[in-house]
Design an enzyme around this catalytic site. Sequence first.
Site, PDB file in Angstrom:
ATOM      1  N   LYS A 209       3.939   9.105  -1.430  1.00  0.00           N
ATOM      2  CA  LYS A 209       4.719   8.676  -0.290  1.00  0.00           C
ATOM      3  C   LYS A 209       6.177   8.503  -0.660  1.00  0.00           C
ATOM      4  O   LYS A 209       6.442   7.885  -1.680  1.00  0.00           O
ATOM      5  CB  LYS A 209       4.117   7.345   0.162  1.00  0.00           C
ATOM      6  CG  LYS A 209       4.868   6.616   1.198  1.00  0.00           C
ATOM      7  CD  LYS A 209       4.155   5.328   1.458  1.00  0.00           C
ATOM      8  CE  LYS A 209       4.965   4.575   2.477  1.00  0.00           C
ATOM      9  NZ  LYS A 209       4.464   3.279   2.714  1.00  0.00           N
TER      10      LYS A 209
ATOM     11  N   LYS B  29       4.585   5.675  -4.947  1.00  0.00           N
ATOM     12  CA  LYS B  29       5.362   5.255  -3.788  1.00  0.00           C
ATOM     13  C   LYS B  29       6.802   5.044  -4.222  1.00  0.00           C
ATOM     14  O   LYS B  29       7.085   4.188  -5.069  1.00  0.00           O
ATOM     15  CB  LYS B  29       4.772   3.969  -3.213  1.00  0.00           C
ATOM     16  CG  LYS B  29       5.523   3.474  -1.997  1.00  0.00           C
ATOM     17  CD  LYS B  29       4.825   2.286  -1.368  1.00  0.00           C
ATOM     18  CE  LYS B  29       5.591   1.792  -0.174  1.00  0.00           C
ATOM     19  NZ  LYS B  29       4.984   0.588   0.407  1.00  0.00           N
TER      20      LYS B  29
HETATM   21  C1  PBG Z   1       4.373  -1.779   3.045  1.00  0.00           C
HETATM   22  C2  PBG Z   1       4.519  -0.387   3.540  1.00  0.00           C
HETATM   23  C3  PBG Z   1       5.682   0.333   3.868  1.00  0.00           C
HETATM   24  C4  PBG Z   1       5.261   1.549   4.410  1.00  0.00           C
HETATM   25  C5  PBG Z   1       3.872   1.556   4.348  1.00  0.00           C
HETATM   26  N1  PBG Z   1       3.433   0.360   3.794  1.00  0.00           N
HETATM   27  C6  PBG Z   1       7.112  -0.048   3.841  1.00  0.00           C
HETATM   28  C7  PBG Z   1       7.804  -0.392   2.602  1.00  0.00           C
HETATM   29  O1  PBG Z   1       7.320  -0.219   1.492  1.00  0.00           O
HETATM   30  O2  PBG Z   1       8.902  -0.913   2.774  1.00  0.00           O
HETATM   31  C8  PBG Z   1       6.149   2.625   4.954  1.00  0.00           C
HETATM   32  C9  PBG Z   1       5.529   3.533   5.964  1.00  0.00           C
HETATM   33  C10 PBG Z   1       6.471   4.352   6.745  1.00  0.00           C
HETATM   34  O3  PBG Z   1       7.688   4.392   6.519  1.00  0.00           O
HETATM   35  O4  PBG Z   1       5.982   5.036   7.651  1.00  0.00           O
HETATM   36  N2  PBG Z   1       4.727  -2.000   1.736  1.00  0.00           N
END
Ligand code: PBG
Length: 326
Positions: free
Chosen positions: A248, A195
């Site tokens: 992601k 991520k």
């Molecule tokens: C929580 C989380 C996030 C997303 C999914 N789980 C946001 C972040 O890390 O700030 C992002 C999902 C999206 O942008 O569609 N940590």
Amino acid sequence: MTFPQDRLRRLRRTETIRRMVRETRLQTADFIYPLFVTGGVGVKEPIESMPGIYRFSVDNIFKEVEEACELGIFAFLLFSTPSYKDEKGTSAYDPDEVLQYAIKLLKEKYPEILLVTDVCICSYTNHGHCGLIKGKEILNDPTLDILAKVALTHVQAGADMIAPSDMMDGRVKVLRTSLDKKGYSHIPIMSYAVKYASAFYCPFREASHSSPQFGDRSSYQMDPANIREALRETQQDVLEGADIIMIKPALSYLDVIRTVRENINCPLAAYNVSGEYSMVKAAAANGWLDERKVVLEKLLAIKRAGADIICTYHAKDAARWINKEH
Ligand code: PBG
């Protein structure tokens, strides 16, 4: 053999031939549809930066789930906006909070769906970070105990799969161990292993009220410049017990999807994140892009890169278009 004997256009002459030699296919079973649940009754709040996406109260989420099921989407990823926030994200593991309630009711009503829950505390902490803090520092190990509590309330409510998205080191191991100890060894973990600290999450943070109140997430999420590190993250998570690996965002990281695909054997998910959704919606609203074609093309690209599963806000529309093609 080369031109003129070899002519690649021969296999492109008709749609029937093209369909026969097509290498990648999208199907509704590929999709996980993210849903935002909030408190109250009769609520369907539009998220301004994500046209077509809403925060639903539990009573209204049923209809959304039903619609998706009718289109052939049976997997959902649940997020919530809780009724209170504090420094430790207590509401994330409050069994009486809206998310746990939604899980319970949804599974009672639709036992056949697959409910995946996001395990993180950024929507539940008043500072908006994914871990506990000490001053400006995001603490790793003390956060792990909290995540284990969060995951436990999700599976006790009926979640079918948990998806830790916090990016703390060692959380897959801690979650696996704690679930196993409590009798949930059958619950898979879909780890957001790779991520990135991405600017594409911006609309999501509006949707889930989870923007960090100081600094940013780059001390725990990955540097967009790195790909070797993606392999280290996935290898660790697989060793710790992850069943599905998630990457992601998806679109700016297709090379990462491909590289990870070539190096691991477990199913791979890619998250077509909020910013990637909003860009297409904005361009389509202006008439600058053909939404149907662009969405199907980009989802196909994510699959072609190597993803088996796609988490996407376009799921319902894409399903509609795919079903029509067949
Ligand atoms: C929580 C989380 C996030 C997303 C999914 N789980 C946001 C972040 O890390 O700030 C992002 C999902 C999206 O942008 O569609 N940590």
